[in-house]
Scaffold this active site. Sequence first.
Site, PDB file in Angstrom:
ATOM      1  N   ARG A  33       0.843  -1.453  -0.028  1.00 26.80           N
ATOM      2  CA  ARG A  33      -0.663   0.193   0.219  1.00 26.80           C
ATOM      3  C   ARG A  33       0.914   1.357  -0.009  1.00 26.80           C
ATOM      4  O   ARG A  33       0.162   2.236  -0.622  1.00 26.80           O
ATOM      5  CB  ARG A  33      -0.861   0.232   1.183  1.00 26.80           C
ATOM      6  N   VAL A  59      -7.602   7.056  -0.355  1.00 26.88           N
ATOM      7  CA  VAL A  59      -7.539   5.364  -1.164  1.00 26.88           C
ATOM      8  C   VAL A  59      -8.315   5.120   0.254  1.00 26.88           C
ATOM      9  O   VAL A  59      -7.684   5.527   1.206  1.00 26.88           O
ATOM     10  CB  VAL A  59      -6.365   5.443  -1.420  1.00 26.88           C
ATOM     11  N   SER A  60      -8.978   4.352  -0.115  1.00 27.95           N
ATOM     12  CA  SER A  60      -9.743   4.141   1.446  1.00 27.95           C
ATOM     13  C   SER A  60      -9.391   2.738   1.962  1.00 27.95           C
ATOM     14  O   SER A  60      -8.131   2.977   2.009  1.00 27.95           O
ATOM     15  CB  SER A  60     -10.837   2.754   0.817  1.00 27.95           C
ATOM     16  N   GLN A  61     -10.017   3.446   3.195  1.00 35.29           N
ATOM     17  CA  GLN A  61      -9.563   2.085   4.144  1.00 35.29           C
ATOM     18  C   GLN A  61      -9.353   1.077   3.964  1.00 35.29           C
ATOM     19  O   GLN A  61     -10.429   0.593   3.278  1.00 35.29           O
ATOM     20  CB  GLN A  61     -10.554   2.403   5.288  1.00 35.29           C
ATOM     21  N   PRO A  62      -7.819   0.451   4.410  1.00 32.89           N
ATOM     22  CA  PRO A  62      -8.280  -1.038   4.047  1.00 32.89           C
ATOM     23  C   PRO A  62      -9.212  -1.862   4.590  1.00 32.89           C
ATOM     24  O   PRO A  62      -9.684  -2.633   3.520  1.00 32.89           O
ATOM     25  CB  PRO A  62      -6.216  -1.023   4.969  1.00 32.89           C
TER      26      PRO A  62
END
Length: 212
Positions: A33, A59-62
């Site tokens: 990431r 970028v979205s939360q994992p």
Amino acid sequence: MSGEARKIRLIMELRRSGIADTRVLSAIERIPREAFVPQTFQDQAYENIALPIGKGQTVSQPLVVALMTQALAPGERMKVLEIGTGSGYQAAVLSRLCRRLYTIERHKSLLVEAEHRLRRLGLHNITAKSGDGMRGWPEQAPFDRILVTAAAPEIPGQLLVQLAEGGVMVLPVGAQGGDQEVLRIRKTAGTPEVERLFPVRFVPLLPGEGEA
Ligand code: SAH
């Protein structure tokens, strides 16, 4: 803490939060990431938080990436479409779980950067283009799976048309800044089957191309 230790901590957090699909967990483990986040946020690449990527996007939360990928359940022989390439991180994760991944981004500058990263990482089963993802990618339809990573006020009709019979689409629906939830739609012979999965907060799905 080393990058590797932070990554292991994140994977453990995802497991505790209900990610049981080992294919999803190992795809997340394999995609770095840190390669998708700006230099200033390197030390936070394996925190379970969304991070800015420019053009007002994130970028979205994992955990959200993992939950949506798990809900989508892509198979290794499937053709998958993603709307909202952003950094390319979600595309990279999906590309490890399907045969071919198509992705569309409305901001050309974000797309160019994402394509560079994906190429540098040797992820060659991804085809990307800039444009309005609400229109889908008719030349490549039908898709076995469609994942939308920006919130639409309602289910985009063109995407439903481009979903294969028996196909699955996962997308956040709801107003900007308001209540949004992730839906899973299964396209069956009659009316599509809609399941409500979990609440989220996404940037909006906007029509047309982004400004240069
Ligand atoms: N999946 C991305 C994060 C997405 S953020 C990642 O892993 O980094 C949402 C993205 O959707 C933004 O980059 C935004 O520009 C894009 N977007 C919004 N509306 C769109 C549309 N109609 N077509 C294509 N992309 C769109």
